[in-house]
Write an enzyme that holds these catalytic residues in place. Structure first.
Site, PDB file in Angstrom:
ATOM      1  CE  LYS A   1     -12.506  -8.040 -23.080  1.00  0.00           C
ATOM      2  NZ  LYS A   1     -11.321  -8.055 -23.904  1.00  0.00           N
TER       3      LYS A   1
ATOM      4  NE  ARG B   1      -8.435  -8.728 -17.883  1.00  0.00           N
ATOM      5  CZ  ARG B   1      -8.788  -7.550 -18.402  1.00  0.00           C
ATOM      6  NH1 ARG B   1     -10.212  -7.179 -18.089  1.00  0.00           N
ATOM      7  NH2 ARG B   1      -8.159  -6.953 -19.387  1.00  0.00           N
TER       8      ARG B   1
ATOM      9  NE  ARG C   1      -7.088  -0.110 -26.924  1.00  0.00           N
ATOM     10  CZ  ARG C   1      -7.731  -1.230 -26.377  1.00  0.00           C
ATOM     11  NH1 ARG C   1      -8.952  -1.505 -26.230  1.00  0.00           N
ATOM     12  NH2 ARG C   1      -6.751  -2.092 -25.687  1.00  0.00           N
TER      13      ARG C   1
ATOM     14  NE  ARG D   1      -6.167   0.445 -22.528  1.00  0.00           N
ATOM     15  CZ  ARG D   1      -7.161  -0.634 -22.364  1.00  0.00           C
ATOM     16  NH1 ARG D   1      -8.218  -0.447 -22.924  1.00  0.00           N
ATOM     17  NH2 ARG D   1      -6.794  -1.718 -21.770  1.00  0.00           N
TER      18      ARG D   1
ATOM     19  NE  ARG E   1      -3.312  -4.835 -21.977  1.00  0.00           N
ATOM     20  CZ  ARG E   1      -3.582  -3.887 -23.162  1.00  0.00           C
ATOM     21  NH1 ARG E   1      -2.662  -3.377 -23.635  1.00  0.00           N
ATOM     22  NH2 ARG E   1      -4.796  -3.625 -23.445  1.00  0.00           N
TER      23      ARG E   1
HETATM   24  P1  AMP Z   1      -9.154  -3.634 -19.976  1.00  0.00           P
HETATM   25  O1  AMP Z   1      -9.566  -2.359 -20.143  1.00  0.00           O
HETATM   26  O2  AMP Z   1     -10.310  -4.590 -19.613  1.00  0.00           O
HETATM   27  O3  AMP Z   1      -8.038  -4.348 -21.180  1.00  0.00           O
HETATM   28  O4  AMP Z   1      -8.285  -3.733 -18.637  1.00  0.00           O
HETATM   29  C1  AMP Z   1      -7.249  -2.898 -18.563  1.00  0.00           C
HETATM   30  C2  AMP Z   1      -6.322  -3.437 -17.369  1.00  0.00           C
HETATM   31  O5  AMP Z   1      -7.265  -3.200 -16.295  1.00  0.00           O
HETATM   32  C3  AMP Z   1      -5.846  -4.797 -17.390  1.00  0.00           C
HETATM   33  O6  AMP Z   1      -4.751  -5.154 -18.186  1.00  0.00           O
HETATM   34  C4  AMP Z   1      -5.773  -5.034 -15.793  1.00  0.00           C
HETATM   35  O7  AMP Z   1      -4.405  -4.530 -15.426  1.00  0.00           O
HETATM   36  C5  AMP Z   1      -6.774  -4.528 -15.054  1.00  0.00           C
HETATM   37  N1  AMP Z   1      -8.154  -5.278 -14.995  1.00  0.00           N
HETATM   38  C6  AMP Z   1      -9.295  -4.951 -15.690  1.00  0.00           C
HETATM   39  N2  AMP Z   1      -9.939  -5.905 -15.438  1.00  0.00           N
HETATM   40  C7  AMP Z   1      -9.541  -6.691 -14.385  1.00  0.00           C
HETATM   41  C8  AMP Z   1      -9.880  -7.826 -13.623  1.00  0.00           C
HETATM   42  N3  AMP Z   1     -11.043  -8.541 -13.949  1.00  0.00           N
HETATM   43  N4  AMP Z   1      -9.079  -8.403 -13.009  1.00  0.00           N
HETATM   44  C9  AMP Z   1      -7.848  -7.920 -12.648  1.00  0.00           C
HETATM   45  N5  AMP Z   1      -7.281  -6.784 -13.480  1.00  0.00           N
HETATM   46  C10 AMP Z   1      -8.043  -6.143 -14.210  1.00  0.00           C
END
Ligand code: AMP
Length: 186
Positions: free
Chosen positions: A15, A90, A127, A133, A144
């Site tokens: 994404k 989410r 990654r 990360r 996740r």
């Molecule tokens: P991402 O980079 O989108 O994979 O997000 C990494 C982490 O950030 C996720 O596993 C959540 O812990 C947190 N996170 C990101 N976006 C959200 C969201 N919309 N709602 C809640 N937690 C989020």
């Protein structure tokens, strides 16, 4: 009126990569709530302190905090021409929070990225090796995926009922996947 385009899909689906390309090509803001939260963690803000362990474990940050953060971000000048939401909403409450913005920020399109689980695990571990990360680990990946299935996948039905969903086969060359998304913006 500034249209929102939602990129929905499991972790590792690509994404972020596609959101960057689409946003720069079509002059849209790229809003990644994950990136924003990681910035809070690295700069040690109050939100960052709450979010750190949740991110590391692979759990979601509470709706109220993420919604507040997103609403504030939408006030930025760069959102005037519309935005790509990468990783938001989410959960159902997050999706509903967007409904109340419908006049100013209607949801125009939802892209659902589909990738099989073996491929996702391969991509995320790679990654993790490349970027360090902290949530790209085997334990966190499991959480996740579970969180995605339980909290996020129901949003596909939610947006399907509104006829907004475009399913994207997100396995293959980055450029081919980009073409299958960008044609919806022309
Ligand atoms: P991402 O980079 O989108 O994979 O997000 C990494 C982490 O950030 C996720 O596993 C959540 O812990 C947190 N996170 C990101 N976006 C959200 C969201 N919309 N709602 C809640 N937690 C989020």
């Amino acid at each position: 009126m500034s249209e929102l385009n939602i990129f929905l899909g499991p972790p590792g689906a690509g994404k972020g990569t596609q959101a960057l390309k689409i946003a720069s090509e079509f002059d849209l803001a790229h809003i990644s709530t994950g990136d924003m939260l990681r910035e809070h963690v690295s700069s040690g803000t109050e939100l960052g302190k709450i979010a750190k362990s949740l991110l590391d474990e692979g759990n979601l940050v509470p709706d109220k905090l993420v919604i507040e953060m997103l609403l504030e971000r939408l006030n930025n000048e760069d959102c005037k021409n519309g935005a790509i939401l990468d990783g938001f909403p989410r959960t159902l409450p997050q999706a509903k929070s967007l409904e109340s913005l419908d006049k100013e920020f209607p949801v125009a399109k939802v892209f659902v990225f589909e990738v099989n689980e073996d491929e996702l695990i391969k991509r995320i571990l790679l990654r993790g090796e490349m970027t360090g990360r902290s949530d790209d680990t085997e334990e966190s990946i499991k959480v996740r995926f579970e969180v995605y299935k339980k909290d996020t996948q129901p949003l596909v039905d939610f947006y399907n009922e509104k006829n907004l969903v475009n399913v994207i086969d997100a396995v293959g060359e980055v450029e081919d996947i980009y073409n299958s998304i960008s044609r919806h913006f022309k």
